[in-house]
Motif scaffolding. Structure first.
Motif, PDB file in Angstrom:
ATOM      1  N   GLY A  73      -1.260  -6.549 -12.108  1.00  0.00           N
ATOM      2  CA  GLY A  73      -0.734  -5.285 -11.597  1.00  0.00           C
ATOM      3  C   GLY A  73      -0.457  -5.365 -10.117  1.00  0.00           C
ATOM      4  O   GLY A  73      -0.620  -6.415  -9.481  1.00  0.00           O
ATOM      5  N   LYS A  74      -0.016  -4.246  -9.553  1.00  0.00           N
ATOM      6  CA  LYS A  74       0.233  -4.113  -8.127  1.00  0.00           C
ATOM      7  C   LYS A  74      -0.820  -3.170  -7.539  1.00  0.00           C
ATOM      8  O   LYS A  74      -1.085  -2.104  -8.098  1.00  0.00           O
ATOM      9  N   TYR A  75      -1.374  -3.568  -6.402  1.00  0.00           N
ATOM     10  CA  TYR A  75      -2.507  -2.834  -5.837  1.00  0.00           C
ATOM     11  C   TYR A  75      -2.284  -2.529  -4.354  1.00  0.00           C
ATOM     12  O   TYR A  75      -1.673  -3.323  -3.626  1.00  0.00           O
ATOM     13  N   PRO A  76      -2.817  -1.385  -3.884  1.00  0.00           N
ATOM     14  CA  PRO A  76      -2.813  -1.135  -2.443  1.00  0.00           C
ATOM     15  C   PRO A  76      -3.708  -2.147  -1.735  1.00  0.00           C
ATOM     16  O   PRO A  76      -4.630  -2.717  -2.333  1.00  0.00           O
ATOM     17  N   VAL A  77      -3.430  -2.339  -0.460  1.00  0.00           N
ATOM     18  CA  VAL A  77      -4.131  -3.350   0.339  1.00  0.00           C
ATOM     19  C   VAL A  77      -4.798  -2.687   1.534  1.00  0.00           C
ATOM     20  O   VAL A  77      -4.176  -1.865   2.224  1.00  0.00           O
ATOM     21  N   ALA A 144      -2.501 -11.626   9.631  1.00  0.00           N
ATOM     22  CA  ALA A 144      -3.233 -11.026   8.510  1.00  0.00           C
ATOM     23  C   ALA A 144      -2.300 -10.220   7.623  1.00  0.00           C
ATOM     24  O   ALA A 144      -2.431 -10.225   6.394  1.00  0.00           O
ATOM     25  N   VAL A 145      -1.347  -9.517   8.244  1.00  0.00           N
ATOM     26  CA  VAL A 145      -0.368  -8.749   7.465  1.00  0.00           C
ATOM     27  C   VAL A 145       0.525  -9.708   6.685  1.00  0.00           C
ATOM     28  O   VAL A 145       0.856  -9.466   5.517  1.00  0.00           O
ATOM     29  N   ASP A 155       0.935  -4.370  -3.290  1.00  0.00           N
ATOM     30  CA  ASP A 155       1.983  -3.349  -3.256  1.00  0.00           C
ATOM     31  C   ASP A 155       2.372  -3.168  -1.792  1.00  0.00           C
ATOM     32  O   ASP A 155       1.622  -2.582  -1.005  1.00  0.00           O
ATOM     33  N   LEU A 156       3.526  -3.666  -1.416  1.00  0.00           N
ATOM     34  CA  LEU A 156       3.913  -3.694  -0.010  1.00  0.00           C
ATOM     35  C   LEU A 156       4.212  -2.311   0.552  1.00  0.00           C
ATOM     36  O   LEU A 156       4.326  -2.151   1.777  1.00  0.00           O
ATOM     37  N   ALA A 157       4.312  -1.317  -0.301  1.00  0.00           N
ATOM     38  CA  ALA A 157       4.503   0.059   0.170  1.00  0.00           C
ATOM     39  C   ALA A 157       3.171   0.727   0.503  1.00  0.00           C
ATOM     40  O   ALA A 157       3.150   1.851   1.014  1.00  0.00           O
ATOM     41  N   ILE A 181       2.507  -1.956   7.987  1.00  0.00           N
ATOM     42  CA  ILE A 181       1.274  -1.184   7.868  1.00  0.00           C
ATOM     43  C   ILE A 181       1.638   0.297   7.781  1.00  0.00           C
ATOM     44  O   ILE A 181       2.358   0.819   8.640  1.00  0.00           O
ATOM     45  N   LYS A 182       1.118   0.984   6.768  1.00  0.00           N
ATOM     46  CA  LYS A 182       1.581   2.341   6.451  1.00  0.00           C
ATOM     47  C   LYS A 182       0.641   3.464   6.883  1.00  0.00           C
ATOM     48  O   LYS A 182       1.051   4.631   6.934  1.00  0.00           O
TER      49      LYS A 182
END
Length: 299
Positions: A73-77, A144-145, A155-157, A181-182
């Motif tokens: 899956g896609k995950y927040p970081v 690091a990013v 999840d790059l968003a 970075i969001k």
């Protein structure tokens, strides 16, 4: 008390933006050579932990701790930037099962510290902006990013960052230099408004000024060099939401210096003050709850 009315005028040199554009261009030319090693003793069926070794600005070796969910899956970081001279803490793989986490160890610190090495990083390379320690360390924060954005499950968003003290400074600088970075949550951020900072606290001013005197560098010249690394000169570039925690009794990163950077942020921002807290504001039991509520708006 009106902390948002504190004015600490930026003292950017005319080539400040060009200097950091060039630095990031140099970083982009360095092959990171990611080396990822499973840490079975810190892994389970929920998430696995890995030691990451990689190259940063100048070919310097830096490291970190990566924790990733096992399920596809896609995950927040969440990137964790560490405090000055902090030791690595191993993240519980069962916590935050739906999140990728990466803890960065900047050059010479934590995983990268050599036995017997002193901790005078803040005073290293003061003879020029090209050689000053934090040119490399701030580049490490961007690397690091790069690392987390290279991961298939990221999840790059939804890439976020947080940190305490030095980690708070790295959090603010990384967000100013890298729009991937969001949202961010610095606490007791370090390295802002050097001239006032050095009048308010003995460290890191004393070792930095001692090193400058030993090298025959005038006060005018050392402050000019430090202006390229002053957090208050970066924060007007931040475009993501910010929440900051401060301790009113902080003798290490006094509240005046925290707001020197914060007040130059132009976008969405908020702050939390713990009136009885000293420097270790991140240990206040309310802060993790406030911080998680903030990040959940974007996660």
């Amino acid at each position: 008390c009106a902390p948002e009315k504190i004015v600490s005028a930026q003292d950017k040199q005319p080539d400040f933006d060009d200097f950091w554009t060039r630095t990031l261009n140099e970083l982009s030319q360095v092959d990171p050579q990611y080396r990822i090693t499973l840490l079975p003793e810190h892994s389970n069926d929920v998430r696995r932990s890995y030691r990451v070794d990689m190259k940063s600005l100048g070919g310097e070796d830096i490291s970190g701790l990566l924790v990733e969910p096992v399920a596809p899956g896609k995950y927040p970081v969440m990137i964790h930037y560490m405090g000055y001279s902090s030791d690595v803490w191993f993240i519980d793989p069962s916590s935050n099962p739906d999140r990728i986490e990466f803890m960065l160890c900047v050059r010479n610190q934590a995983f990268n510290r050599q036995p017997g090495e002193d901790s005078d990083w803040c005073a290293r390379g003061v003879e020029s902006k090209e050689t000053y320690y934090y040119r490399g360390a701030f580049a490490d924060a961007v690397r690091a990013v790069d690392l987390v954005c290279s991961r298939e499950k990221a999840d790059l968003a939804r890439v976020f960052a947080q940190g305490e003290s030095q980690g708070g400074a790295l959090t603010l600088v990384a967000a100013s230099l890298d729009s991937r970075i969001k949202a961010i949550a610095p606490s007791a951020p370090f390295l802002s408004d050097y001239k006032d900072y050095f009048r308010l606290a003995g460290w890191p001013g004393d070792p930095i000024m001692d090193a400058a005197r030993e090298k025959g560098i005038s006060e005018e010249e050392i402050y000019k060099t430090l202006s390229y690394f002053d957090v208050m000169n970066f924060t007007d570039r931040i475009v993501c939401p910010v929440i900051m925690a401060i301790g009113l009794q902080d003798p290490v990163c006094p509240p005046h210096t925290n707001f020197a950077g914060y007040n130059n942020i132009k976008g969405e921002k908020s702050w939390v003050c713990y009136p009885l807290s000293g420097h270790n504001v991140w240990e206040q039991k309310e802060w993790p709850v406030v911080k998680e509520k903030f990040f959940n708006k974007y996660i």
